[in-house]
Design an enzyme around this catalytic site. Structure first.
Site, PDB file in Angstrom:
ATOM      1  N   SER A 166      -6.528   7.575  -1.580  1.00  0.00           N
ATOM      2  CA  SER A 166      -7.232   6.703  -0.642  1.00  0.00           C
ATOM      3  C   SER A 166      -7.763   7.499   0.552  1.00  0.00           C
ATOM      4  O   SER A 166      -8.506   8.458   0.372  1.00  0.00           O
ATOM      5  CB  SER A 166      -6.307   5.561  -0.216  1.00  0.00           C
ATOM      6  N   ASP A 263     -10.974  -1.554  -8.024  1.00  0.00           N
ATOM      7  CA  ASP A 263     -10.916  -1.089  -6.638  1.00  0.00           C
ATOM      8  C   ASP A 263     -12.306  -1.217  -6.024  1.00  0.00           C
ATOM      9  O   ASP A 263     -13.287  -0.728  -6.590  1.00  0.00           O
ATOM     10  CB  ASP A 263     -10.472   0.382  -6.640  1.00  0.00           C
ATOM     11  N   HIS A 293      -6.542  -0.629  -6.389  1.00  0.00           N
ATOM     12  CA  HIS A 293      -6.355   0.423  -5.387  1.00  0.00           C
ATOM     13  C   HIS A 293      -4.863   0.556  -5.069  1.00  0.00           C
ATOM     14  O   HIS A 293      -4.136  -0.440  -5.014  1.00  0.00           O
ATOM     15  CB  HIS A 293      -7.129   0.052  -4.123  1.00  0.00           C
TER      16      HIS A 293
END
EC number: 3.1.1.-
Length: 321
Positions: A166, A263, A293
């Site tokens: 991320s 995501d 995600h």
């Protein structure tokens, strides 16, 4: 986009991903509305404790504080064996505002175990107290320190890599570019493992169709993370935030780019992969079906999370001398 026009993501995800969400729902500890960052961070630490247990045992772990121009930056070295072929620096995710070495401990242990390489977690300063590009500069300082003191810590710094999830994926790639652009030698960057990162897109199909309360990645959420991280409006166009404003046509180390199927940030990964491939830069793209995600955290329950770590480890090892 009107909410009713968005994809019903929760009907599309895999069974193992649903099992994780159900577990999270059953064990959720509500936070007060309008919690401050300290409360949010502590809640995140508590929620991640279950997911970080039962990681592989290491020969040794060592905590080291590194002096930088911003003060001390904490690090943790994971030694899976006494002698290793390379050193992999890990930058944790958390939207730039949450996360630490404990919230990503299992991920780092698994990468050390699967690569057989030393892994160094970097506990960079969080936003909004620290703003762009402080986390990148702290990471660079950490790399320079261990490159200069490799023998003291029994590290192989001739070959290094970066990995992150991320926001940590963005920081990993931004650090790689920072080292290249400033000709800073911290060892040969043999590979970069980029798990569902954001790389500077302002809009995309998946940013509109996906994202909700289940992943904390609505458009409003993304804007709040950005506002906390960036120091000025001009930073949005920095080549170390909007990666696509950097030169991606030359001297890019091998990149393992991971997308989670549902995501909202997956288009960032696809765009990065297509850009690098167009310019004959070494890269690989892997999408993990049915995932959301942050799925990398859930390797205790999800085979796909464990496989993604194994795949990244294998990619890195194949690019070592």
């Amino acid at each position: 986009m009107k909410p009713e026009n968005k994809i019903n993501v929760l009907e599309c995800i895999s069974q193992e991903m649903r099992d994780v969400l159900q577990f999270q729902l059953q064990n959720a500890k509500p936070q007060p509305a309008n919690s401050d960052y300290g409360t949010i961070r502590q809640g995140y630490i508590e929620e991640r404790k279950y997911w970080n247990s039962e990681g592989p045992e290491m020969v040794e772990t060592q905590s080291v504080k590194i002096a930088t121009k911003y003060g001390e930056t904490g690090t943790r070295i994971y030694y899976p064996q006494h002698t290793t072929r390379a050193t992999l620096f890990y930058l944790h995710g958390g939207g730039f505002i949450v996360g630490n070495l404990d919230t990503h401990d299992r991920i780092m242990r698994l990468l050390a175990h699967y690569t057989g390489c030393a892994v160094i977690g970097v506990d960079y300063s969080l936003s909004p107290e620290a703003r762009f590009p402080q986390a990148i500069e702290e990471t660079v300082a950490v790399c320079q320190y261990f490159h200069a003191h490799a023998e003291d810590y029994q590290l192989n710094m001739q070959q290094i890599g970066f990995a992150g999830d991320s926001a940590g994926a963005m920081l990993s790639f931004a650090t790689t570019l920072w080292l290249r652009d400033r000709a800073i030698d911290c060892g040969r960057v043999a590979g970069v493992l980029l798990y569902y990162g954001l790389y500077g897109l302002r809009d995309s199909m998946t940013r509109r169709l996906y994202g909700g309360s289940w992943d904390g990645l609505t458009q409003k959420d993304l804007e709040e993370y950005e506002q906390a991280y960036l120091a000025t409006e001009q930073d949005k166009e920095s080549p170390y935030y909007c990666i696509f404003n950097n030169d991606l046509t030359r001297n890019i180390p091998p990149c393992f780019i991971v997308g989670a199927e549902f995501d909202p940030l997956i288009d960032d990964s696809r765009t990065l992969y297509q850009t690098l491939r167009e310019h004959q830069q070494p890269c690989c793209y892997q999408m993990y079906a049915g995932t959301l995600h942050a799925f990398l955290h859930y390797s205790r329950m999800m085979k796909s999370a464990d496989q993604a770590l194994r795949d990244g480890a294998g990619y890195f090892c194949r690019h070592l001398d």
